[in-house]
Write an enzyme that holds these catalytic residues in place. Structure first.
Site, PDB file in Angstrom:
ATOM      1  CD  GLN A 117      19.834   2.114 -34.664  1.00 18.37           C
ATOM      2  OE1 GLN A 117      19.412   1.994 -33.523  1.00 18.37           O
ATOM      3  NE2 GLN A 117      20.949   1.542 -35.068  1.00 18.37           N
ATOM      4  N   GLY A 118      18.906   6.522 -37.224  1.00 15.13           N
ATOM      5  CA  GLY A 118      19.574   7.062 -38.395  1.00 15.13           C
ATOM      6  C   GLY A 118      20.933   7.608 -38.005  1.00 15.13           C
ATOM      7  CE1 TYR A 119      24.695   4.563 -36.299  1.00 15.33           C
ATOM      8  CE2 TYR A 119      22.922   3.710 -37.654  1.00 15.33           C
ATOM      9  CZ  TYR A 119      23.742   3.603 -36.549  1.00 15.33           C
ATOM     10  OH  TYR A 119      23.587   2.552 -35.680  1.00 15.33           O
ATOM     11  CB  VAL A 120      24.441  12.676 -38.177  1.00 16.64           C
ATOM     12  CG1 VAL A 120      24.958  14.000 -38.715  1.00 16.64           C
ATOM     13  CG2 VAL A 120      23.024  12.834 -37.618  1.00 16.64           C
ATOM     14  N   GLY A 161      21.631   7.569 -43.473  1.00 18.72           N
ATOM     15  CA  GLY A 161      21.513   6.111 -43.435  1.00 18.72           C
ATOM     16  C   GLY A 161      20.604   5.721 -42.289  1.00 18.72           C
TER      17      GLY A 161
END
Length: 157
Positions: free
Chosen positions: A29-32, A83
């Site tokens: 998972q990644g955060y915009v 991230g």
């Protein structure tokens, strides 16, 4: 699109439980958005499924809007995620019938292991008595939010 209020408690894991009856899936998972933003915009690959999630609020009760997206859409949006977190999620049942999600983090966050339990009401969340293998309750500790951890090393503890 799934729209819900998420009510959950998060704990460190004092002792790894028997996971023989649990199911495992790899999660990327990644955060915009960044940790200081008021909402979370997250991309998640869970096995062969892909999701875009928007979360609002903080603490034990949060708003959550999640949509399944295509792999192509995920791969197009993934470069915007600055991230990231990689983990294996084990899903199983506690003796009281509650579902737990135990996350074993990899990369810079290893050997961190946390467990979450979601509830139907705030009252149920407060009434929950964790089993002996659960460690300290970190539900209100932002240092253990996946979004914060995606942008820095594992929290101390």
């Amino acid at each position: 699109m799934a729209t819900a209020t998420e009510i959950e408690r998060k704990f460190l894991v004092a002792e790894m439980p028997d996971l023989a009856a649990a199911k495992a899936v790899e999660i990327r998972q990644g955060y915009v958005t960044r940790p200081e933003d008021s909402i979370d915009v997250r991309l998640r690959q869970k096995g062969e499924s892909y999701f875009l999630t928007i979360k609002s609020g903080s603490g034990m009760v949060r708003g959550e809007h999640e949509s399944e997206i295509s792999r192509d859409a995920f791969e197009t949006l993934w470069p915007a995620a600055s991230g990231t977190v990689d983990k294996v999620r084990w899903t199983g049942k506690l003796e009281d019938g509650s579902v737990f999600e135990l996350d074993v983090f990899s990369g810079d966050l290893a050997p961190l292991v946390v467990v979450e339990v979601e509830f139907d009401s705030v009252e149920a969340a407060h009434a929950f008595v964790p089993p002996a293998w659960f460690g300290p309750d970190v539900s209100g500790d932002k240092a253990y939010s996946n979004k914060v951890m995606a942008f820095r090393d594992r929290p101390a503890g």
